[in-house]
Design an enzyme around this catalytic site. Structure first.
Site, short mmCIF file in Angstrom:
data_model
loop_
_atom_site.label_atom_id
_atom_site.label_comp_id
_atom_site.label_asym_id
_atom_site.label_seq_id
_atom_site.Cartn_x
_atom_site.Cartn_y
_atom_site.Cartn_z
CD GLU A 103 -3.21 0.61 0.37
OE1 GLU A 103 -2.69 1.66 -0.09
OE2 GLU A 103 -4.43 0.40 0.30
NE ARG A 128 -5.62 -2.50 8.93
CZ ARG A 128 -5.49 -1.95 7.73
NH1 ARG A 128 -4.89 -0.76 7.60
NH2 ARG A 128 -5.95 -2.55 6.65
CG ASN A 140 -6.23 1.65 5.09
OD1 ASN A 140 -5.41 0.74 5.12
ND2 ASN A 140 -7.07 1.80 4.08
CD GLU A 183 -8.83 -5.37 6.51
OE1 GLU A 183 -9.13 -5.47 5.32
OE2 GLU A 183 -7.66 -5.28 6.91
CG ASN A 188 -8.33 2.67 0.95
OD1 ASN A 188 -7.12 2.71 1.01
ND2 ASN A 188 -9.01 1.54 0.96
CG ASP A 216 -7.13 0.10 -1.90
OD1 ASP A 216 -6.66 0.92 -1.09
OD2 ASP A 216 -7.08 -1.13 -1.71
#
Length: 299
Positions: A18, A101, A103, A121, A154, A204
């Protein structure tokens, strides 16, 4: 139109790659492996990669003006000293939600960091809905919450004139825009720029090119799509040899290369055989467009 070429350049095998960022001063690509708890730094010149381990999941990493980096580890925004591999906690968010958390995160043109959170998740892209938020952190470490009840915070980036903030809450299946005040960091007037179509997957990570158009990595869609925010039209689509494309950034000579990260977490054995490059990082050339330099956190 240019001849577009997609090649696998970083065979890191990330569980969830990511947040790629091109670091101009070092001519290196920064990115994270969220579930693998690692920050990676790769040089296309030498094809060498350095890595630092984090104590928890790491959602993003960005350069810091004073040196080193700032990363989102667990629910903490931390300062990273690359040479010593030391991490110092700067602030903690979502203290009342211990399973949340951080991201994706990115720095605005004034040096302010924006970063979002998400709930736990159960499986990849299946989360406790409405648990996340979007925060900003200024150079003096003042934290402001801008959005609540986010599912998966995101992709984020800004228009060329800094007056529009583009944002993705993945499960909404939309790319949204807000009016943005670069002086205060305040956002308002939310609206949909683009709604993903069937087969395009989940939006995303995202990058804005030098023409002001959006490039959105489509998780479970195996592609990056290019959107004109002025018209809300998808201009083009670039297919990749993996389904779980996660994020993208421009880098390389003149910011003419598009780097795309991907994930392998959640694939079954059959899917892994069909997608042997899942989790690796790709370079797309020949797009005929250029990106912009990344911003560094001012704190």
């Amino acid at each position: 139109m240019s001849s577009v070429k997609v090649e696998c350049v970083v065979k890191a095998g990330a569980l969830i790659g990511e947040g790629p960022v091109w670091e101009e001063s070092e001519q290196t690509l920064l990115f994270v492996d969220i579930a693998g708890h690692k920050i990676h730094r790769w040089s296309p010149t030498t094809n060498q990669m350095q890595s630092v381990e984090t104590e928890d999941s790491v959602g993003f990493v960005v350069p810091r003006m004073s040196g080193g980096y700032v990363a989102g580890v667990g629910r903490c925004i931390v300062a990273v000293d690359w040479s010593t591999e030391m991490m110092t906690s700067l602030v903690e968010v979502d203290e009342d939600k211990p399973t949340n958390r951080l991201n994706d995160g990115k720095v605005d043109p004034t040096g302010r960091l924006l970063a979002g959170t998400m709930g736990k998740e159960e499986r990849p892209a299946e989360v406790q809905k409405g648990q996340g938020s979007l925060f900003s952190m200024t150079s003096d470490l003042t934290v402001t919450r801008h959005l609540r009840q986010v599912d998966i915070s995101n992709g984020l980036d800004w228009s060329l004139d800094q007056k529009t903030f583009f944002y993705i809450d993945s499960l909404s299946l939309t790319v949204d825009a807000f009016d943005y005040d670069p002086t205060t960091g305040n956002i308002c007037n939310r609206r949909v720029v683009y709604r993903l179509q069937e087969g395009e997957g989940l939006p995303d990570g995202m990058a804005v090119d030098a023409d002001g158009r959006l490039w959105v990595a489509c998780y479970n869609g195996g592609r990056v799509i290019n959107i004109d925010p002025a018209t809300g039209v998808r201009v083009r689509s670039v297919s990749l040899p993996v389904m779980k494309t996660t994020s993208c950034c421009f880098g390389g000579p003149g910011y003419s290369d598009l780097y795309v990260t991907s994930a392998s977490l959640g694939l079954d054995q059959s899917e892994r055989r069909e997608q042997p490059l899942a989790g690796h990082t790709f370079r797309v050339t020949g797009l005929g467009v250029k990106g912009r330099p990344s911003n560094s956190f001012s704190g």
